[in-house]
Write a protein that holds these residues in place. Structure first.
Motif, short mmCIF file in Angstrom:
data_model
loop_
_atom_site.label_atom_id
_atom_site.label_comp_id
_atom_site.label_asym_id
_atom_site.label_seq_id
_atom_site.Cartn_x
_atom_site.Cartn_y
_atom_site.Cartn_z
N LYS A 8 0.84 -1.21 0.00
CA LYS A 8 0.00 0.00 0.00
C LYS A 8 0.87 1.25 0.00
O LYS A 8 1.90 1.30 0.68
CB LYS A 8 -0.90 0.00 1.24
CG LYS A 8 -1.89 1.15 1.25
CD LYS A 8 -2.82 1.11 2.45
CE LYS A 8 -3.92 2.15 2.30
NZ LYS A 8 -4.74 2.27 3.50
N VAL A 61 0.91 -6.60 -5.57
CA VAL A 61 -0.36 -5.98 -5.94
C VAL A 61 -0.59 -4.75 -5.08
O VAL A 61 -0.35 -4.77 -3.88
CB VAL A 61 -1.55 -6.99 -5.86
CG1 VAL A 61 -1.61 -7.69 -4.52
CG2 VAL A 61 -2.88 -6.32 -6.16
N SER A 62 -1.00 -3.67 -5.73
CA SER A 62 -1.33 -2.46 -5.00
C SER A 62 -2.68 -1.94 -5.49
O SER A 62 -2.99 -2.00 -6.68
CB SER A 62 -0.25 -1.39 -5.18
OG SER A 62 -0.45 -0.37 -4.23
N ILE A 63 -3.46 -1.41 -4.56
CA ILE A 63 -4.80 -0.93 -4.87
C ILE A 63 -4.84 0.54 -4.50
O ILE A 63 -4.50 0.90 -3.37
CB ILE A 63 -5.84 -1.72 -4.05
CG1 ILE A 63 -5.80 -3.20 -4.49
CG2 ILE A 63 -7.24 -1.15 -4.22
CD1 ILE A 63 -6.06 -4.15 -3.38
N VAL A 98 -10.66 -3.70 -0.07
CA VAL A 98 -9.31 -4.15 -0.46
C VAL A 98 -9.27 -5.68 -0.43
O VAL A 98 -8.76 -6.32 -1.36
CB VAL A 98 -8.23 -3.55 0.47
CG1 VAL A 98 -6.86 -4.14 0.17
CG2 VAL A 98 -8.18 -2.04 0.32
N LEU A 116 0.91 -10.06 3.53
CA LEU A 116 0.48 -8.67 3.68
C LEU A 116 1.19 -8.11 4.91
O LEU A 116 1.72 -8.87 5.73
CB LEU A 116 -1.03 -8.56 3.93
CG LEU A 116 -1.98 -9.18 2.92
CD1 LEU A 116 -2.29 -10.62 3.31
CD2 LEU A 116 -3.28 -8.39 2.87
N GLY A 117 1.15 -6.79 5.07
CA GLY A 117 1.62 -6.19 6.31
C GLY A 117 0.57 -6.43 7.38
O GLY A 117 -0.61 -6.64 7.07
N GLN A 119 -0.48 -4.19 9.38
CA GLN A 119 -1.38 -3.04 9.32
C GLN A 119 -0.79 -1.94 8.45
O GLN A 119 0.42 -1.88 8.26
CB GLN A 119 -1.73 -2.51 10.70
CG GLN A 119 -0.67 -1.68 11.37
CD GLN A 119 -1.01 -1.48 12.84
OE1 GLN A 119 -1.26 -2.42 13.58
NE2 GLN A 119 -1.00 -0.25 13.29
N ASP A 124 -4.27 2.25 10.27
CA ASP A 124 -4.07 1.39 11.45
C ASP A 124 -5.20 0.37 11.63
O ASP A 124 -5.56 0.06 12.77
CB ASP A 124 -3.98 2.25 12.73
CG ASP A 124 -2.56 2.73 12.98
OD1 ASP A 124 -1.63 2.24 12.32
OD2 ASP A 124 -2.38 3.61 13.84
N ASN A 126 -5.47 -3.00 10.62
CA ASN A 126 -5.10 -4.37 10.98
C ASN A 126 -6.28 -5.32 10.71
O ASN A 126 -6.72 -6.06 11.60
CB ASN A 126 -4.67 -4.40 12.46
CG ASN A 126 -4.28 -5.78 12.94
OD1 ASN A 126 -4.39 -6.76 12.20
ND2 ASN A 126 -3.85 -5.88 14.17
N THR A 128 -7.11 -6.27 6.90
CA THR A 128 -7.21 -6.77 5.52
C THR A 128 -6.77 -8.23 5.39
O THR A 128 -7.44 -9.02 4.74
CB THR A 128 -6.38 -5.86 4.59
OG1 THR A 128 -6.75 -4.51 4.85
CG2 THR A 128 -6.64 -6.18 3.13
P1 AMP Z 1 -4.99 -2.56 7.07
O1 AMP Z 1 -5.93 -3.69 7.33
O2 AMP Z 1 -5.61 -1.41 6.32
O3 AMP Z 1 -4.27 -2.11 8.33
O4 AMP Z 1 -3.85 -3.12 6.07
C1 AMP Z 1 -3.17 -4.34 6.31
C2 AMP Z 1 -2.37 -4.74 5.09
O5 AMP Z 1 -3.25 -4.97 3.97
C3 AMP Z 1 -1.35 -3.73 4.57
O6 AMP Z 1 -0.14 -3.81 5.29
C4 AMP Z 1 -1.20 -4.17 3.11
O7 AMP Z 1 -0.35 -5.31 3.00
C5 AMP Z 1 -2.62 -4.60 2.76
N1 AMP Z 1 -3.35 -3.46 2.15
C6 AMP Z 1 -4.22 -2.62 2.75
N2 AMP Z 1 -4.67 -1.70 1.88
C7 AMP Z 1 -4.04 -1.94 0.70
C8 AMP Z 1 -4.05 -1.33 -0.60
N3 AMP Z 1 -4.81 -0.26 -0.86
N4 AMP Z 1 -3.27 -1.87 -1.57
C9 AMP Z 1 -2.49 -2.95 -1.32
N5 AMP Z 1 -2.44 -3.57 -0.12
C10 AMP Z 1 -3.20 -3.08 0.87
#
Ligand code: AMP
Length: 253
Positions: A8, A61-63, A98, A116-117, A119, A124, A126, A128
């Motif tokens: 991301k 992949v990026s969104i 996502v 994936l990461g 978060q 923040d 956490n 996806t």
């Molecule tokens: P989140 O649940 O928003 O904290 O995101 C957790 C992980 O989901 C991130 O570290 C990314 O690996 C992946 N992720 C979230 N949003 C996106 C995005 N727009 N594009 C690509 N990967 C995403």
């Protein structure tokens, strides 16, 4: 074996963000953007698995908007093979949207592992990785501080409250990275140049078979506020004065 990594584009972690005057969100004008730090760790792990001969291809992949291509190029310069950009223009995509997009990409690409990461440092959330795992009905190993991959399973050491937990997942599986998993490399200049030529496919949610209802925001941001400013401190002259103030003003003794 193929690994898919979600990256991301977020506000750089060194930037002190400012709230817009109307409180509707964070001001992104002229702000430095970077790959989400946990996603950089995810790319590093995938590239190390490739270097160890356990993985044949690393797909990113990026969104987001077209600018997310820069984020893909950063990961490609670290050693990933190709990228997929799912363009949602400037629409704010929440974790469920996502995850649905990642589900479609996962079904199309058929990786054995999605990393994936844990978060994204902008929302923040956490959420996806966990949502993707549920949508795919694949096992999940979240907050990974160690990943050991073999042909049929992945062993993930997880950072949990008060210690470490080790789980074994059968492939295909979803893993999310924690901070101590690895230290991402700096891309060398030749690799940055090479990354410009690596393929990046561009898709839209509609081309992946998703409708507006799948990706529309479900949350309304009511207000964004800066943290309260710290009050100025005072200087005391003697220990006795300090003890007196702690006792009678702060009430902590
Ligand atoms: P989140 O649940 O928003 O904290 O995101 C957790 C992980 O989901 C991130 O570290 C990314 O690996 C992946 N992720 C979230 N949003 C996106 C995005 N727009 N594009 C690509 N990967 C995403």
């Amino acid at each position: 074996m193929k690994v898919l990594v979600a990256v991301k584009r977020v506000v750089d972690y060194n930037v002190k963000v400012r709230v817009k005057n109307d409180g509707s969100g964070v001001d992104l004008t002229n702000v430095k953007m970077s790959i989400n730090p946990f996603d950089e760790i995810a790319v590093e792990e995938a590239v190390r698995l490739k270097e160890a001969g356990k993985v044949d291809e690393v797909v990113l992949v990026s969104i987001g908007s077209a600018k997310s291509e820069e984020t893909l190029r950063t990961g490609l310069a670290m050693g990933a093979d190709r990228g997929i950009l799912v363009n949602t223009d400037d629409l704010a995509v929440e974790p469920l949207a996502v995850a649905k997009i990642l589900q479609k990409v996962t079904e199309k690409e058929q990786p054995s592992l999605v990393i994936l990461g844990k978060q994204a440092i902008d929302d923040d959330c956490n959420q996806t990785g966990q949502m993707l795992s549920a949508l795919m009905n694949w096992p999940q190993g979240t907050f990974a501080s160690e990943v050991a991959l073999d042909d049929t399973q992945v062993t993930v050491t997880r950072e949990v409250d008060g210690g470490l937990q080790t789980v074994k997942l059968s492939l295909p599986a979803v893993v999310t990275t924690d901070l101590r998993l690895n230290e991402p490399r700096f891309a060398s200049l030749p690799n940055i140049m090479k990354a410009k030529k690596k393929p990046v496919d561009k898709l839209t949610p509609a081309e992946l078979g998703l409708g507006e209802g799948d990706i529309k925001p479900r949350l309304e941001i009511v207000q964004t506020q800066e943290p309260a400013k710290r009050q100025a401190g005072i200087k005391v002259v003697t220990v006795a004065e300090l003890v007196d103030k702690l006792k009678n003003e702060a009430g902590v003794l």
